[in-house]
Design an enzyme around this catalytic site. Structure first.
Site, mmCIF file in Angstrom:
data_model
loop_
_atom_site.group_PDB
_atom_site.id
_atom_site.type_symbol
_atom_site.label_atom_id
_atom_site.label_comp_id
_atom_site.label_asym_id
_atom_site.label_seq_id
_atom_site.Cartn_x
_atom_site.Cartn_y
_atom_site.Cartn_z
ATOM 1 N N ASP A 52 0.836 -1.198 0.000
ATOM 2 C CA ASP A 52 0.000 0.000 0.000
ATOM 3 C C ASP A 52 0.872 1.249 0.000
ATOM 4 O O ASP A 52 0.613 2.216 -0.727
ATOM 5 C CB ASP A 52 -0.909 -0.028 1.228
ATOM 6 N N GLU A 124 -1.512 -5.016 -4.041
ATOM 7 C CA GLU A 124 -0.582 -4.361 -3.119
ATOM 8 C C GLU A 124 0.457 -5.345 -2.593
ATOM 9 O O GLU A 124 1.646 -4.999 -2.491
ATOM 10 C CB GLU A 124 -1.360 -3.740 -1.960
#
Length: 232
Positions: A52, A124
């Site tokens: 992320d 991610e």
């Protein structure tokens, strides 16, 4: 599964030096429910956390380079539109990430290979695994290749549908849009929400999503597009 992983590596243009990192990124956290230590989901969640941040930084750098005259607020709006769950899931589909995932039986039965939340998390995790295996520059290059077509230096600022619909309605003295959940379907771990949104004096719009928030956003976008298409 090895074939799917090979196709994925070809799609992202990177071959892992440590195959275990790729396997960890593709072993969804739902596997932890089986009590398998190797597939506990802890590694996946840690990769998701790191990924992320890597995606966010890489996209922020691209935006700062592409829009040198824009202020922080406008850059933040562009950034939010690019790193939202739906967009990450779209990138995951582009590279065939869903087909390479190892999921629990419950996730498989719930359509996990095409679930936007699952795909976004896995994207991610994959970016983090690339970062750990080949360094930040390698991960940045993968992110850049996928996101670059979406960055147009002369493009208008993206609008968040719920905010845009609210501004449209209040600008015409119609009050706030009203959202109502009309149905909730699916399994507990893979729900589907159906939401209706209405603005005074106009027919409502309905949309669905894997969360109430996503369903509201989709309904707002549907109604906003309909209203703007109908304006004189």
């Amino acid at each position: 599964m090895q074939g799917a992983r090979a196709k994925l590596e070809a799609a992202i243009g990177y071959r892992f030096a440590d195959a275990d990192r790729l396997i960890a990124a593709l072993s969804h956290s739902s596997l932890g429910r089986r009590g398998n230590a190797r597939s506990s989901g802890a590694d996946f969640e840690r990769l998701e956390f790191l990924g992320d941040r890597v995606v966010s930084l890489a996209v922020a750098e691209m935006l700062a380079q592409s829009y040198p005259a824009e202020n922080e607020g406008d850059l933040a709006k562009r950034h939010a539109a690019l790193v939202r769950r739906e967009q990450l899931a779209a990138h995951a589909r582009t590279i065939g990430l869903g087909e390479a995932l190892t999921l629990s039986n419950s996730e498989l039965q719930g359509g996990g290979r095409d679930n936007p939340a699952v795909l976004a998390d896995a994207f991610e995790a994959l970016v983090a695994a690339i970062h750990l295996d080949g360094g930040y520059a390698t991960a940045q290059a993968v992110v850049r290749r996928l996101f670059e077509p979406l960055i147009q230096p002369q493009s208008e600022l993206p609008r968040e549908p719920k905010t845009a619909l609210q501004e449209w309605a209040q600008g015409r003295g119609l009050g706030l849009p009203v959202y109502r959940v009309t149905a909730q379907e699916g399994l507990a771990h893979a729900p589907r929400f159906v939401v209706e949104v209405s603005v005074a004096d106009f027919p409502p719009a309905t949309a669905e999503g894997t969360s109430k928030r996503l369903a509201e956003r989709a309904a707002a976008l549907e109604l906003l597009q309909r209203l703007e298409a109908a304006k004189p």
